[in-house]
Each structure stands twice: as structure tokens, then as C-alpha cells.
Design a protein around this motif. Sequence first.
Motif, PDB file in Angstrom:
ATOM      1  N   SER A 131      19.609  73.358 -81.861  1.00 52.94           N
ATOM      2  CA  SER A 131      20.238  72.914 -83.027  1.00 52.94           C
ATOM      3  C   SER A 131      20.065  74.137 -83.945  1.00 52.94           C
ATOM      4  CB  SER A 131      19.717  71.773 -83.581  1.00 52.94           C
ATOM      5  OG  SER A 131      19.651  70.678 -82.836  1.00 52.94           O
ATOM      6  N   ARG A 132      21.146  74.556 -84.526  1.00 47.53           N
ATOM      7  CA  ARG A 132      21.122  75.744 -85.374  1.00 47.53           C
ATOM      8  C   ARG A 132      21.245  75.166 -86.973  1.00 47.53           C
ATOM      9  NH1 ARG A 132      22.536  77.528 -80.830  1.00 47.53           N
ATOM     10  NH2 ARG A 132      22.878  79.566 -79.882  1.00 47.53           N
ATOM     11  N   PHE A 133      20.584  76.149 -87.773  1.00 45.66           N
ATOM     12  CA  PHE A 133      20.752  75.951 -89.338  1.00 45.66           C
ATOM     13  C   PHE A 133      19.966  74.672 -89.583  1.00 45.66           C
ATOM     14  CE2 PHE A 133      24.837  78.037 -88.039  1.00 45.66           C
ATOM     15  CZ  PHE A 133      24.359  79.339 -88.497  1.00 45.66           C
ATOM     16  N   VAL A 134      18.973  74.434 -88.927  1.00 47.70           N
ATOM     17  CA  VAL A 134      18.187  73.223 -89.207  1.00 47.70           C
ATOM     18  C   VAL A 134      17.449  73.352 -90.739  1.00 47.70           C
ATOM     19  CG1 VAL A 134      15.999  71.803 -88.861  1.00 47.70           C
ATOM     20  CG2 VAL A 134      17.374  72.885 -86.980  1.00 47.70           C
ATOM     21  N   HIS A 135      17.019  74.655 -91.145  1.00 49.19           N
ATOM     22  CA  HIS A 135      16.658  74.875 -92.302  1.00 49.19           C
ATOM     23  C   HIS A 135      17.209  76.115 -92.612  1.00 49.19           C
ATOM     24  CE1 HIS A 135      13.620  71.762 -93.207  1.00 49.19           C
ATOM     25  NE2 HIS A 135      13.131  71.728 -92.056  1.00 49.19           N
ATOM     26  N   SER A 136      17.760  76.082 -93.965  1.00 43.28           N
ATOM     27  CA  SER A 136      18.498  77.444 -94.375  1.00 43.28           C
ATOM     28  C   SER A 136      17.649  78.317 -94.998  1.00 43.28           C
ATOM     29  CB  SER A 136      20.118  77.073 -95.182  1.00 43.28           C
ATOM     30  OG  SER A 136      19.548  76.267 -96.254  1.00 43.28           O
ATOM     31  N   GLY A 137      18.117  79.510 -95.423  1.00 44.94           N
ATOM     32  CA  GLY A 137      17.345  80.366 -96.124  1.00 44.94           C
ATOM     33  C   GLY A 137      16.621  81.365 -95.695  1.00 44.94           C
ATOM     34  N   ARG A 138      15.809  82.201 -96.121  1.00 53.40           N
ATOM     35  CA  ARG A 138      14.892  83.401 -95.493  1.00 53.40           C
ATOM     36  C   ARG A 138      13.861  82.560 -94.923  1.00 53.40           C
ATOM     37  NH1 ARG A 138      13.393  87.371 -99.359  1.00 53.40           N
ATOM     38  NH2 ARG A 138      13.101  88.843 -97.230  1.00 53.40           N
ATOM     39  N   GLY A 139      13.366  82.754 -93.692  1.00 54.11           N
ATOM     40  CA  GLY A 139      12.102  82.182 -93.134  1.00 54.11           C
ATOM     41  C   GLY A 139      12.583  81.130 -92.249  1.00 54.11           C
ATOM     42  N   GLY A 140      13.403  80.442 -92.414  1.00 57.41           N
ATOM     43  CA  GLY A 140      13.754  79.444 -91.547  1.00 57.41           C
ATOM     44  C   GLY A 140      12.724  78.145 -91.640  1.00 57.41           C
ATOM     45  N   ILE A 141      12.377  77.817 -90.360  1.00 56.07           N
ATOM     46  CA  ILE A 141      11.169  76.769 -90.271  1.00 56.07           C
ATOM     47  C   ILE A 141      10.148  77.204 -90.161  1.00 56.07           C
ATOM     48  CG2 ILE A 141      10.900  74.772 -88.682  1.00 56.07           C
ATOM     49  CD1 ILE A 141      13.723  74.894 -87.551  1.00 56.07           C
ATOM     50  N   GLY A 142       9.399  76.656 -91.459  1.00 54.68           N
ATOM     51  CA  GLY A 142       7.791  77.107 -91.444  1.00 54.68           C
ATOM     52  C   GLY A 142       6.777  76.452 -90.702  1.00 54.68           C
ATOM     53  N   SER A 143       7.084  75.082 -90.340  1.00 58.25           N
ATOM     54  CA  SER A 143       6.176  74.404 -89.680  1.00 58.25           C
ATOM     55  C   SER A 143       7.085  73.065 -89.022  1.00 58.25           C
ATOM     56  CB  SER A 143       4.881  73.430 -90.405  1.00 58.25           C
ATOM     57  OG  SER A 143       5.559  72.670 -91.584  1.00 58.25           O
ATOM     58  N   ALA A 144       6.577  72.461 -87.832  1.00 62.42           N
ATOM     59  CA  ALA A 144       7.013  71.409 -87.170  1.00 62.42           C
ATOM     60  C   ALA A 144       5.866  70.536 -86.539  1.00 62.42           C
ATOM     61  CB  ALA A 144       8.109  71.864 -85.997  1.00 62.42           C
ATOM     62  N   GLN A 145       5.934  69.198 -86.612  1.00 58.68           N
ATOM     63  CA  GLN A 145       4.997  68.510 -86.340  1.00 58.68           C
ATOM     64  C   GLN A 145       5.463  67.085 -85.817  1.00 58.68           C
ATOM     65  OE1 GLN A 145       1.422  69.288 -85.669  1.00 58.68           O
ATOM     66  NE2 GLN A 145       1.656  67.446 -84.420  1.00 58.68           N
ATOM     67  N   PHE A 146       5.440  66.749 -84.463  1.00 57.88           N
ATOM     68  CA  PHE A 146       5.712  65.334 -83.982  1.00 57.88           C
ATOM     69  C   PHE A 146       4.537  64.346 -84.562  1.00 57.88           C
ATOM     70  CE2 PHE A 146       8.489  67.245 -80.592  1.00 57.88           C
ATOM     71  CZ  PHE A 146       9.531  66.467 -80.758  1.00 57.88           C
ATOM     72  N   ILE A 147       5.303  63.086 -84.961  1.00 56.63           N
ATOM     73  CA  ILE A 147       4.453  62.092 -85.211  1.00 56.63           C
ATOM     74  C   ILE A 147       3.785  61.281 -84.099  1.00 56.63           C
ATOM     75  CG2 ILE A 147       4.116  59.785 -86.512  1.00 56.63           C
ATOM     76  CD1 ILE A 147       4.995  62.526 -88.399  1.00 56.63           C
ATOM     77  N   VAL A 148       2.433  61.437 -83.924  1.00 58.07           N
ATOM     78  CA  VAL A 148       1.559  61.069 -82.727  1.00 58.07           C
ATOM     79  C   VAL A 148       2.176  59.548 -82.398  1.00 58.07           C
ATOM     80  CG1 VAL A 148      -0.527  60.249 -81.787  1.00 58.07           C
ATOM     81  CG2 VAL A 148      -0.484  62.097 -83.565  1.00 58.07           C
ATOM     82  N   GLY A 149       2.722  59.510 -80.810  1.00 59.88           N
ATOM     83  CA  GLY A 149       3.277  58.345 -80.310  1.00 59.88           C
ATOM     84  C   GLY A 149       4.519  58.162 -80.744  1.00 59.88           C
TER      85      GLY A 149
END
Length: 106
Positions: free
Chosen positions: A56-74
Motif C-alpha cells: 500500500s502506497r502513501f499510507v502516511h504522506s509528508g517527509r519521513g513517511g511511517i514512523g511506527s507500526a504496531q499490531f494490537i495483540v491477538g
Amino acid sequence: MKLNQCVDVLAHGSAENVEISAISFRSDGDESLVSCTVGGEMAVWDLNEMRLRCVSRFVHSGRGGIGSAQFIVGEELLLTCGRSDNCMKLHAFDQPDGRGRVVRYR
């Protein structure tokens, strides 16, 4: 379990030197991994077949893109935070092709 050994290499997109900014493993029974880039792309990997499911492209726009990602447990839910767009997004991975969809953002 292998310690301090490379198990496999996953190539993120067509570019050679893509800077990965975050990764997260699902813990709800689906053996997959999400990797995110500073360009704002999010890739979903099938860990059983060691292949790319989708990008998936352009999930977050701007400089730096995606800073963090975390699945919710379960859960099939992933929380991402942009580095410069001041936005948090909650993605649900309930699509047949494995792609996530944004269910909430702020």
C-alpha cells in the motif's frame, strides 16, 4: 530458533536501498509481517510462503513517511503513526487479498 543468523532476506519493493522505518508481526494466527518505509509505503509479507502479499502506497504522506507500526495483540488491527503528518491510523486486515483498510484516523 536461530540466533544471530540471517534466516531470509525480504526485498521491499523495486528499489535497492529502501529505508525501513517500522516492522510488526501479527499475533492473531495469521503468520504475516508488515514492514513500513520512510516513503510512506506499507508491505504485507506472508511468512509461510516468504513472499510479498501486497504493498500500500502513501499510507502516511509528508517527509519521513511511517514512523511506527504496531499490531494490537491477538487482533487483525495495526496502528501506524506518521513521522511528519501528525496522524495516527488504525488499519483492519480483513480483506481477502490481505490488504489493510483504514478504519479510523486522527
